[in-house]
Design a protein around this motif. Structure first.
Motif, mmCIF file in Angstrom:
data_model
loop_
_atom_site.group_PDB
_atom_site.id
_atom_site.type_symbol
_atom_site.label_atom_id
_atom_site.label_comp_id
_atom_site.label_asym_id
_atom_site.label_seq_id
_atom_site.Cartn_x
_atom_site.Cartn_y
_atom_site.Cartn_z
ATOM 1 N N GLN A 321 0.814 -1.211 0.000
ATOM 2 C CA GLN A 321 0.000 0.000 0.000
ATOM 3 C C GLN A 321 0.846 1.259 0.000
ATOM 4 O OE1 GLN A 321 -2.346 -1.769 3.545
ATOM 5 N NE2 GLN A 321 -3.782 -0.310 2.636
ATOM 6 N N CYS A 322 2.125 1.115 -0.287
ATOM 7 C CA CYS A 322 3.044 2.255 -0.235
ATOM 8 C C CYS A 322 3.903 2.323 -1.490
ATOM 9 C CB CYS A 322 3.963 2.143 0.980
ATOM 10 S SG CYS A 322 3.128 2.149 2.581
ATOM 11 N N ALA A 323 4.353 3.533 -1.815
ATOM 12 C CA ALA A 323 5.298 3.745 -2.911
ATOM 13 C C ALA A 323 6.076 5.023 -2.622
ATOM 14 C CB ALA A 323 4.574 3.848 -4.248
ATOM 15 N N PHE A 324 7.328 5.071 -3.103
ATOM 16 C CA PHE A 324 8.170 6.246 -2.895
ATOM 17 C C PHE A 324 8.770 6.681 -4.223
ATOM 18 C CE2 PHE A 324 8.255 4.309 1.328
ATOM 19 C CZ PHE A 324 8.101 5.413 2.160
ATOM 20 N N LEU A 325 8.894 8.007 -4.380
ATOM 21 C CA LEU A 325 9.575 8.602 -5.533
ATOM 22 C C LEU A 325 10.760 9.413 -5.032
ATOM 23 C CD1 LEU A 325 9.766 9.358 -8.575
ATOM 24 C CD2 LEU A 325 8.306 11.339 -8.029
ATOM 25 N N PHE A 326 11.947 9.124 -5.568
ATOM 26 C CA PHE A 326 13.162 9.831 -5.192
ATOM 27 C C PHE A 326 13.700 10.616 -6.378
ATOM 28 C CE2 PHE A 326 12.864 6.569 -2.028
ATOM 29 C CZ PHE A 326 13.437 7.117 -0.887
ATOM 30 N N GLY A 327 14.511 11.625 -6.069
ATOM 31 C CA GLY A 327 15.220 12.368 -7.095
ATOM 32 C C GLY A 327 16.667 11.932 -7.152
ATOM 33 N N VAL A 328 17.320 12.188 -8.263
ATOM 34 C CA VAL A 328 18.714 11.763 -8.432
ATOM 35 C C VAL A 328 19.642 12.558 -7.526
ATOM 36 C CG1 VAL A 328 20.635 11.632 -10.071
ATOM 37 C CG2 VAL A 328 18.330 10.959 -10.789
ATOM 38 N N ASP A 329 19.424 13.846 -7.401
ATOM 39 C CA ASP A 329 20.319 14.714 -6.634
ATOM 40 C C ASP A 329 19.503 15.498 -5.611
ATOM 41 O OD1 ASP A 329 22.587 16.021 -5.789
ATOM 42 O OD2 ASP A 329 22.557 17.510 -7.393
ATOM 43 N N ASP A 330 18.988 14.790 -4.628
ATOM 44 C CA ASP A 330 18.114 15.393 -3.622
ATOM 45 C C ASP A 330 18.700 15.110 -2.245
ATOM 46 O OD1 ASP A 330 16.096 16.389 -2.060
ATOM 47 O OD2 ASP A 330 14.672 14.785 -2.503
ATOM 48 N N HIS A 331 19.246 16.132 -1.596
ATOM 49 C CA HIS A 331 19.887 15.897 -0.307
ATOM 50 C C HIS A 331 18.868 15.636 0.802
ATOM 51 C CE1 HIS A 331 19.040 19.784 1.717
ATOM 52 N NE2 HIS A 331 19.022 20.271 0.493
ATOM 53 N N TRP A 332 17.602 16.027 0.610
ATOM 54 C CA TRP A 332 16.581 15.745 1.618
ATOM 55 C C TRP A 332 16.130 14.286 1.565
ATOM 56 C CZ3 TRP A 332 16.121 19.130 5.318
ATOM 57 C CH2 TRP A 332 16.377 20.474 5.064
ATOM 58 N N GLY A 333 16.045 13.741 0.389
ATOM 59 C CA GLY A 333 15.708 12.331 0.223
ATOM 60 C C GLY A 333 16.743 11.672 -0.658
ATOM 61 N N PRO A 334 17.958 11.471 -0.138
ATOM 62 C CA PRO A 334 19.066 10.994 -0.973
ATOM 63 C C PRO A 334 18.872 9.546 -1.410
ATOM 64 C CG PRO A 334 19.711 10.987 1.338
ATOM 65 C CD PRO A 334 18.355 11.651 1.272
ATOM 66 N N LEU A 335 19.623 9.156 -2.418
ATOM 67 C CA LEU A 335 19.519 7.790 -2.917
ATOM 68 C C LEU A 335 20.017 6.776 -1.889
ATOM 69 C CD1 LEU A 335 20.528 8.171 -6.676
ATOM 70 C CD2 LEU A 335 18.247 8.084 -5.644
ATOM 71 N N GLN A 336 20.806 7.208 -0.908
ATOM 72 C CA GLN A 336 21.179 6.302 0.177
ATOM 73 C C GLN A 336 19.946 5.850 0.943
ATOM 74 O OE1 GLN A 336 22.632 9.219 -0.627
ATOM 75 N NE2 GLN A 336 24.614 9.466 0.414
ATOM 76 N N LEU A 337 18.974 6.766 1.094
ATOM 77 C CA LEU A 337 17.726 6.396 1.750
ATOM 78 C C LEU A 337 16.938 5.421 0.891
ATOM 79 C CD1 LEU A 337 15.624 6.684 3.988
ATOM 80 C CD2 LEU A 337 14.789 8.761 2.845
ATOM 81 N N HIS A 338 16.943 5.658 -0.417
ATOM 82 C CA HIS A 338 16.313 4.724 -1.355
ATOM 83 C C HIS A 338 16.882 3.317 -1.157
ATOM 84 C CE1 HIS A 338 16.164 2.548 -5.219
ATOM 85 N NE2 HIS A 338 15.072 3.239 -5.488
ATOM 86 N N GLU A 339 18.196 3.227 -1.059
ATOM 87 C CA GLU A 339 18.845 1.929 -0.873
ATOM 88 C C GLU A 339 18.504 1.324 0.485
ATOM 89 O OE1 GLU A 339 22.942 2.807 -1.408
ATOM 90 O OE2 GLU A 339 22.745 3.268 -3.551
ATOM 91 N N GLU A 340 18.429 2.172 1.509
ATOM 92 C CA GLU A 340 18.111 1.667 2.844
ATOM 93 C C GLU A 340 16.682 1.124 2.899
ATOM 94 O OE1 GLU A 340 19.010 0.741 6.845
ATOM 95 O OE2 GLU A 340 20.253 1.293 5.125
ATOM 96 N N ILE A 341 15.742 1.838 2.288
ATOM 97 C CA ILE A 341 14.355 1.352 2.252
ATOM 98 C C ILE A 341 14.284 0.040 1.493
ATOM 99 C CG2 ILE A 341 12.026 1.832 1.399
ATOM 100 C CD1 ILE A 341 12.529 4.779 1.882
#
Length: 386
Positions: A321-341
């Motif tokens: 029931q969840c989905a996330f959208l990240f940006g390539v160069d976003d320090h508020w939601g960095p791709l490290q968080l994408h990897e952690e999730i």
């Protein structure tokens, strides 16, 4: 700050396949009515956001928990779902991020903003029978998760856009904001300085905003910054909310990074010496009441366990029931968080926007259009799979 542009575009994208009602705490700057008139030549006739019948987005004031809030609504004739947007910080949808000081100088923490949004569902949407879809931007993604946890029966789907769920130790911007926000003197001084710009003629203020912040911003976004962010009470609330945000979110840290402790004892600050960054933690997590006390990272990590982390258990339970959208160069939601999730919640839908939009996508025409289309597609697919 979510702009008014994204809302009508999402409405016109979804209305061909879904009947819905859409509400979100407003981040627009006026009481005027907006009309949907969206088109992108690259999208083609079958996938553009141009509605055959233009929809009106109407503003109203509502009273929630004795606080006045601005709401932007797009109503369908026979809605089958309810889309609720939760903006980030700053945003007019947050309490006292307003043109007028409706709350007489009161400062609102992140938790109070969360409670305010939960009350919105309880008071405004308590009688609706159709499912609610939460869409949160930046810290609004964090707020939306907390809303989801309190409204399991009503909320059926959650989308986090460029989510700010954890502190980023490599972000200089977060470091600077944290240092200012944790100091009452600096926060007040900056708020007064920005408020003084509001005394300038409107054309001059718009010129400054465009040159300093919004070179690619839409006219609505520039107007919102001029009319709302130039208010002392708004900036004080923006910084106070930021201070409490940094208490809530968790910081991913390297195991070989030196630290020292410093700051006021109402808050407590960890200073990341290597990167010149900070992490604000609650007073009970502070190891000592002496300033500039050096201690090793294992002690830091031990005390940081008292700070809140993303609720991995909840996300695992509700990953369908969840989905996330990240940006390539976003320090508020960095791709490290994408990897952690991805690591913590295997199988949860994660997406990366690679069209060179930014965390502040909602301040531009192109960003609003792209994200609205993405969100609408997610909603359409989720409904089709139910």
């Amino acid at each position: 700050m979510l702009s008014s542009q994204m809302v009508p575009r999402l409405a016109c994208w979804t209305q061909r396949t879904l009947s819905h009602s859409l509400r979100f705490p407003s981040s627009s700057i006026s009481r005027k009515t907006f009309f949907v008139n969206c088109f992108n030549k690259e999208m083609g006739e079958d996938s553009n956001l141009l509605a055959k019948d233009r929809k009106r987005a109407n503003f109203r004031l509502c009273n929630l928990s004795n606080y006045t809030s601005e709401i932007l609504e797009i109503q369908a004739d026979a809605p089958s779902l309810h889309v609720l947007f939760v903006p980030g910080n700053p945003a007019i949808g947050q309490v006292s991020h307003s043109r007028k000081d409706l709350e007489h100088g009161k400062l609102f923490s992140l938790q109070e903003q969360i409670d305010h949004k939960i009350d919105f569902i309880k008071e405004e949407l308590q009688d609706i029978k159709i499912p609610i879809i939460l869409v949160g931007h930046s810290i609004g993604a964090y707020i939306s998760i907390e809303m989801f946890k309190k409204s399991l029966e009503k909320v059926k789907y959650y989308i986090g856009l460029y989510p700010f769920l954890t502190l980023n130790p490599h972000s200089t911007t977060q470091s600077i904001i944290g240092k200012i926000a944790q100091s009452q003197i600096l926060a007040a001084a900056l708020s007064y300085l920005i408020a003084s710009l509001g005394l300038l003629p409107v054309k001059a203020l718009r010129f400054i905003v465009r040159k300093s912040l919004g070179k690619s911003w839409s006219s609505n976004a520039v107007e919102a910054a001029c009319s709302h962010l130039s208010q002392y009470h708004t900036m004080r609330n923006v910084l106070y909310m930021a201070m409490t945000e940094f208490k809530k979110v968790y910081c991913f840290l390297s195991t070989n990074t030196p630290f020292r402790f410093t700051g006021s004892w109402e808050v407590g600050v960890l200073f990341l010496a290597t990167y010149n960054l900070i992490c604000i933690i609650p007073i009970q997590a502070c190891p000592s009441k002496k300033t500039n006390v050096n201690f090793n990272l294992s002690a830091v990590l031990y005390h940081l366990e008292l700070a809140e982390t993303p609720d991995w258990a909840f996300l695992r339970e509700r990953k369908d029931q969840c989905a996330f959208l990240f940006g390539v160069d976003d320090h508020w939601g960095p791709l490290q968080l994408h990897e952690e999730i991805s690591k913590q919640v295997p199988g949860i839908p994660l997406f990366i926007e690679r069209e060179n939009h930014t965390h502040g996508f909602c301040c531009t025409e192109a960003g609003s259009l792209w994200v609205a289309q993405h969100v609408a597609n997610l909603i359409k697919n989720q409904v089709a799979n139910q």
